[in-house]
Design a protein around this motif. Structure first.
Motif, short mmCIF file in Angstrom:
data_model
loop_
_atom_site.label_atom_id
_atom_site.label_comp_id
_atom_site.label_asym_id
_atom_site.label_seq_id
_atom_site.Cartn_x
_atom_site.Cartn_y
_atom_site.Cartn_z
N ASP A 118 0.83 -1.20 0.00
CA ASP A 118 0.00 0.00 0.00
C ASP A 118 0.87 1.26 0.00
OD1 ASP A 118 -2.56 1.25 0.08
OD2 ASP A 118 -2.20 1.74 2.19
N HIS A 119 2.00 1.20 0.70
CA HIS A 119 2.89 2.36 0.76
C HIS A 119 3.68 2.54 -0.54
CE1 HIS A 119 2.95 2.14 5.43
NE2 HIS A 119 1.88 2.71 4.96
N HIS A 120 3.72 1.52 -1.37
CA HIS A 120 4.47 1.59 -2.63
C HIS A 120 3.55 1.42 -3.84
CE1 HIS A 120 7.63 0.75 0.31
NE2 HIS A 120 8.43 1.38 -0.52
N ARG A 121 2.37 2.01 -3.75
CA ARG A 121 1.45 1.94 -4.89
C ARG A 121 2.07 2.60 -6.10
NH1 ARG A 121 -3.72 4.03 -1.77
NH2 ARG A 121 -2.19 5.63 -1.46
N GLY A 122 1.78 2.05 -7.25
CA GLY A 122 2.32 2.61 -8.49
C GLY A 122 3.61 1.95 -8.93
N SER A 123 4.16 1.06 -8.12
CA SER A 123 5.39 0.37 -8.49
C SER A 123 5.10 -0.69 -9.55
CB SER A 123 6.01 -0.31 -7.27
OG SER A 123 6.29 0.63 -6.27
N SER A 124 6.15 -1.10 -10.22
CA SER A 124 5.99 -2.18 -11.20
C SER A 124 5.71 -3.48 -10.45
CB SER A 124 7.26 -2.33 -12.03
OG SER A 124 8.33 -2.78 -11.21
N GLU A 125 5.26 -4.48 -11.19
CA GLU A 125 4.93 -5.76 -10.56
C GLU A 125 6.17 -6.40 -9.93
OE1 GLU A 125 2.78 -9.94 -11.79
OE2 GLU A 125 2.41 -8.15 -12.98
N GLU A 126 7.31 -6.31 -10.62
CA GLU A 126 8.56 -6.86 -10.07
C GLU A 126 8.96 -6.13 -8.80
OE1 GLU A 126 11.86 -9.16 -9.47
OE2 GLU A 126 10.17 -9.51 -10.82
N HIS A 127 8.81 -4.81 -8.81
CA HIS A 127 9.16 -4.03 -7.62
C HIS A 127 8.23 -4.39 -6.45
CE1 HIS A 127 10.81 -0.20 -5.78
NE2 HIS A 127 9.87 -0.56 -4.94
N MET A 128 6.95 -4.58 -6.75
CA MET A 128 6.00 -4.96 -5.69
C MET A 128 6.36 -6.32 -5.11
SD MET A 128 2.26 -3.54 -6.79
CE MET A 128 2.18 -4.22 -8.42
N ARG A 129 6.78 -7.25 -5.98
CA ARG A 129 7.17 -8.58 -5.50
C ARG A 129 8.38 -8.47 -4.57
NH1 ARG A 129 8.18 -10.80 -10.10
NH2 ARG A 129 6.04 -11.38 -10.51
N ARG A 130 9.37 -7.69 -4.99
CA ARG A 130 10.56 -7.51 -4.15
C ARG A 130 10.22 -6.81 -2.84
NH1 ARG A 130 14.12 -10.98 -5.66
NH2 ARG A 130 14.73 -10.83 -7.82
N CYS A 131 9.33 -5.85 -2.91
CA CYS A 131 8.91 -5.12 -1.71
C CYS A 131 8.25 -6.07 -0.71
CB CYS A 131 7.95 -4.01 -2.12
SG CYS A 131 7.31 -3.05 -0.76
N ARG A 132 7.39 -6.94 -1.22
CA ARG A 132 6.71 -7.90 -0.35
C ARG A 132 7.71 -8.89 0.24
NH1 ARG A 132 3.05 -9.75 -3.90
NH2 ARG A 132 4.39 -11.46 -4.48
N GLU A 133 8.64 -9.37 -0.58
CA GLU A 133 9.66 -10.30 -0.08
C GLU A 133 10.50 -9.64 1.01
OE1 GLU A 133 11.89 -11.39 -3.53
OE2 GLU A 133 10.33 -12.73 -4.29
N TRP A 134 10.86 -8.38 0.80
CA TRP A 134 11.69 -7.67 1.77
C TRP A 134 10.93 -7.47 3.08
CZ3 TRP A 134 16.64 -6.81 2.10
CH2 TRP A 134 17.11 -5.88 3.02
N ALA A 135 9.66 -7.11 2.99
CA ALA A 135 8.86 -6.91 4.20
C ALA A 135 8.76 -8.19 5.01
CB ALA A 135 7.46 -6.41 3.83
N VAL A 136 8.56 -9.32 4.34
CA VAL A 136 8.47 -10.60 5.05
C VAL A 136 9.84 -11.00 5.59
CG1 VAL A 136 7.95 -13.05 4.77
CG2 VAL A 136 6.45 -11.35 3.76
N TYR A 137 10.90 -10.75 4.81
CA TYR A 137 12.25 -11.09 5.27
C TYR A 137 12.60 -10.33 6.55
CZ TYR A 137 17.33 -11.10 5.50
OH TYR A 137 18.62 -11.21 5.94
N MET A 138 12.20 -9.08 6.63
CA MET A 138 12.53 -8.28 7.81
C MET A 138 11.75 -8.72 9.05
SD MET A 138 14.98 -6.42 6.92
CE MET A 138 15.14 -5.28 8.27
N LEU A 139 10.76 -9.60 8.89
CA LEU A 139 10.05 -10.15 10.04
C LEU A 139 10.75 -11.37 10.63
CD1 LEU A 139 6.37 -9.94 8.76
CD2 LEU A 139 7.42 -8.52 10.51
N ALA A 140 11.83 -11.80 9.99
CA ALA A 140 12.57 -12.96 10.50
C ALA A 140 13.11 -12.67 11.89
CB ALA A 140 13.71 -13.31 9.55
#
Length: 200
Positions: A118-140
């Motif tokens: 939601d904070h990165h609306r307008g990003s490309s699909e690849e960027h959104m995928r990386r953003c989601r992966e990074w958010a989940v990774y930081m919850l480790a």
């Protein structure tokens, strides 16, 4: 709704309380008994002649379609062997008990990933995928983001200068358009009508 409809919500609520194999077996027996009692009720049909307003091109349909659907939402996972997966010894592998719901996942992991997108609306699909992966990774438990940085990342690259980052050419309003496939609609930007609290 009848007795069949009144019994089902209570049965569904008791599902998450089944924490042992015996309780799971008792719950499944109760589900089967309930189906045996109300099988004829669930098989009732309505023909188009009885209710032409709801026919929508059908000759007949199940009278209690929503109730049948709710029942089979409990039956199908059991047939697939996933209804009581949190009690399956193959899943537990000698570990402690698992939660019977995904509430912790929904509030703890999925919500963070959705918020990041939601904070990165307008990003490309690849960027959104990386953003989601990074958010989940930081919850480790112990994320180490600097371990992902290699020496190549610190080297400066000689190449073409960055292109024009201005508005997209050819647009009538000269406004940067969102990336294809991304819905960047903002609900507050529409035409507003009404008095908005002003007095006459």
């Amino acid at each position: 709704m009848g007795e069949a409809g009144r019994e089902l919500p209570g049965l569904a609520r008791r599902l998450v309380r089944a924490t042992t194999a015996d309780e799971a077996a008792a719950w499944l027996k109760e589900l089967n008994d309930r189906h045996g009692r109300h099988d004829d009720h669930l098989k009732e049909r309505t023909v188009a002649k009885q209710n032409p307003m709801h026919a929508r091109g059908r000759k007949w349909w199940r009278t209690h379609e929503r109730l049948r659907r709710a029942y089979f939402r409990l039956v199908r996972p059991n047939r697939a062997g996933v209804l009581f997966a949190f009690r399956d010894p193959a899943v537990l592998k000698g570990g402690g008990p698992l939660p019977s719901t995904t509430n912790q996942l929904e509030g703890g992991v999925n919500a963070v990933a959705k918020r990041a997108l939601d904070h990165h609306r307008g990003s490309s699909e690849e960027h959104m995928r990386r953003c989601r992966e990074w958010a989940v990774y930081m919850l480790a438990e112990r994320p180490g983001p600097m371990a992902l940085v290699t020496p190549e990342h610190w080297r400066t690259r000689k190449g073409k200068p960055a292109g024009n980052d201005g508005p997209m050419p050819g647009t009538m309003t000269a406004v940067q358009e969102p990336t294809d496939g991304v819905d960047a609609y903002e609900s507050g930007f529409g035409i507003r009508k009404g008095w908005a609290g002003r007095s006459t």
